[in-house]
Motif scaffolding. Sequence first.
Motif, mmCIF file in Angstrom:
data_model
loop_
_atom_site.group_PDB
_atom_site.id
_atom_site.type_symbol
_atom_site.label_atom_id
_atom_site.label_comp_id
_atom_site.label_asym_id
_atom_site.label_seq_id
_atom_site.Cartn_x
_atom_site.Cartn_y
_atom_site.Cartn_z
ATOM 1 N N ASN A 1 0.805 -1.219 0.000
ATOM 2 C CA ASN A 1 0.000 0.000 0.000
ATOM 3 C C ASN A 1 0.838 1.269 0.000
ATOM 4 O O ASN A 1 0.308 2.360 0.184
ATOM 5 N N LEU B 1 0.004 5.455 0.492
ATOM 6 C CA LEU B 1 0.426 6.166 1.704
ATOM 7 C C LEU B 1 1.350 7.326 1.347
ATOM 8 O O LEU B 1 1.296 8.391 1.968
ATOM 9 N N TYR C 1 0.031 10.947 0.751
ATOM 10 C CA TYR C 1 -0.181 11.849 1.880
ATOM 11 C C TYR C 1 1.118 12.472 2.357
ATOM 12 O O TYR C 1 1.146 13.612 2.789
ATOM 13 N N THR D 1 -1.874 8.967 7.105
ATOM 14 C CA THR D 1 -1.011 7.808 6.845
ATOM 15 C C THR D 1 -1.210 6.727 7.898
ATOM 16 O O THR D 1 -1.198 5.550 7.565
ATOM 17 N N LEU E 1 -4.754 5.028 7.580
ATOM 18 C CA LEU E 1 -4.784 4.258 6.348
ATOM 19 C C LEU E 1 -3.879 3.027 6.436
ATOM 20 O O LEU E 1 -4.286 1.915 6.086
ATOM 21 N N GLY E 2 -2.658 3.235 6.919
ATOM 22 C CA GLY E 2 -1.696 2.139 7.002
ATOM 23 C C GLY E 2 -2.152 1.052 7.957
ATOM 24 O O GLY E 2 -2.245 -0.128 7.597
ATOM 25 N N ALA F 1 6.694 6.193 10.227
ATOM 26 C CA ALA F 1 5.970 7.310 9.606
ATOM 27 C C ALA F 1 6.385 8.623 10.272
ATOM 28 O O ALA F 1 6.636 9.628 9.598
ATOM 29 N N ASN G 1 -9.945 3.977 3.661
ATOM 30 C CA ASN G 1 -9.630 5.182 2.906
ATOM 31 C C ASN G 1 -10.597 6.313 3.230
ATOM 32 O O ASN G 1 -10.203 7.454 3.478
#
Lengths: 390, 366
Positions: free
Chosen positions: A14, A18, A21, A202, A205-206, A248, A301
Amino acid sequence: MQVYKALFKVIKKNLPMLMIYVVVFLFFAIFLSNVNTNPLEEDFTETKVNMVFINNDGDSLLAAGLEGYLGQNANFVFIPDESKQLQDALFFKEVEYILKIPKGFTASFLAGSETELTKAAAPGSTSELYLNSLINKYLNTVRIYLSYTANLTIEELLARAEEDLAQKTTVRLEALTGKTETTKSEKCAYYYNYLAYSLIATLTLGVGAVMVVFNNLDLKRRTLCSPVKLRDLNLQLILGNLSYGLAAWLVMILASIIMYGSYMFSGKGLLFLLNSFIFTLAILSLSFLIANVIKSLNAANAVANVIALGSSFISGVFVPQALLGKTVLTIAGFTPTYWYVKTNNLIAELVYQPHDLKPIFGNMLIVIGFAIGILLLTVVITKQKRTSSG
Amino acid sequence: MIFWTFLFPILLATFFNLAFANLFNADSFSEIKIGIIDNEEFRENTSFVTAIQAVSAEKGNTNENSLFVVTYTSKAEAAKLLAENKVEGYIHFDGGPELVVKQSGLNQTIIKSFLDDYQQLSSTITAIIKENPAALQQGLLANVFERVDYLQETPMGRGQPDAMVIPFYALIAMACLYGGFFGLKEIVALQADLSPEGARVNVAPIHKLRLFTASMFAAITVLLVEILILLAYLIFVLKINFGNQFGFIMLTSIVGTVTGVTFGAFIAAVVKTGEGLKIGIIISLTMTMCFLSGMMYDKIKYIISSRVPLLGYLNPLNLITDSFYALYFYDSYGQYYLNIGLLCAFCIFFSSVVYLVLRRRTYASL
């Protein structure tokens, strides 16, 4: 460590999504934090409003005098006298005032009639009020000389008026202590405020993408009958999500370290880092909660976008908190983003006195509280889910 | 799909509205809070006292001339008020007026300008009396204080200049282009190698153009309904000003919808790899175009239209935004017709490419 590795395989798959963003964030942060700051002030400087000065009255001395006087108090922007361009400039605040001197103005002014200049501005704005008063002041002073003195040429008239208008009041700028690093702190605060948006996006979503895979019913059943202990499985999952969050965070603070250098390791810089780290923890636990309620990647999402944009807007990431309404801020108080942004702003204003640090650490504690509270809630929810669906 | 094309814009609009609510009137003038140190020198200066009283508002009672809300106070108290941001500056008479402020700004400049004004008027009066002693009898003072207003307002456009409407216009344009998802879905359903529906449709003895047109119309109908609800939400619930040219606003919505759907179809036909990538491209292209149309930062739109106008014309999302803006603000229709014309050109271009990709395609193996 199979679970841990599998988790990163999902993340890797993914990654493009990611990265969007992260790129958006870097753009916002670098571009806007350099646009939105005020230069450091040493002396009082008069604010100059951007305006357009259009003279249709030929080379009249009066118009030239007015132009010279306004030039000292406003910035002239050249925009061709073409309606679309002027309209666009006024609408988007490239200029705040447009003054047109009509043909024949000087002649009728000197003859004593009350001819009018045409102006355009955002009605009722402060800059309009200010420029109205400047223009009327100049013309009225000339008018007074015109009506009470005899035998003066226009040059002399204007010189007298300008001499009077050169009178200035002294202004003292009350010095604030410890203002030296303000600019950098302000920029840094912008940067870290924008960070909230991308970090939320992020992480939700992650983590969402990962947990959707692991919570897939078939896959879950298969994992549960593997010879991996449930405790190990959960531990690896938690560890994996933590490492992802940490990664992140590291990626996002990297640009700030490149841009601001050693400042990031000074007292204020470290506070920014600490604050964003604590915020990362809170958002991680929030992501974990969301990940356990949603069913598909599409939902992840959607939720990621709504939460990231929504809480950013009401918490003052894009629009400063000072400009938000009271009700909005009260609602925002229920999100960790609000406290995170508030702390960033406090750090930027900080002047190093022990009692100033108290609210900063207080706010950080609140964010930690969010992290723990949401995590507990998640545990309760997953526990119930497990007992209900098996 | 309903989320991206419908719920997401509505949520975003609501957030915009919450966040911008106070920005709408951030520019409009409200009385400036100042302090005046109430000492002997101030009180002896009776003409100044009168002048300041004429332009100061009593608490809760403002008139159109009022500039300031004045607090008369002591020196220590004034410094404290300034430090706490309760006043923007204070005036101290100590051998002439002096202004003390904490920062530079327009409000501070206005206070200064008022004080300048006072000194400048005194200077004018002294100079004239010196030259023409009879002036006082000729009503000089009254004449000085009675200012002639030489300015006449000419409205620049049809509506009030208010850049805060741009994000909302761009938002509708965004919803239109997210409508590309519908177009994408239709095209996937027409291609035999992409979906079982496509495989079935391909064996039917119907001309591809007919299939294509029919499925596009279906997508446009659904999207148009969504866009109109969104528009109604913006106009009636959030009270965003769109001007009052109902017919043209509808036309813009319809053309925008068609552009969005054909845009999605175009991406679906041109990009060969999986559906995920197609969706990703639609989202990221749309977001980039949103940014370039001023949805996140309204000035971007101006920067582009004044420095690189071509980029503005190549961005369909900006063309939709600009059409709403032209209807709201311009008093002529030239720009509006140009925008709509270009949008139609985009629709035709997108559809032609899609048709060229779809037509006569046969599959050896599926």
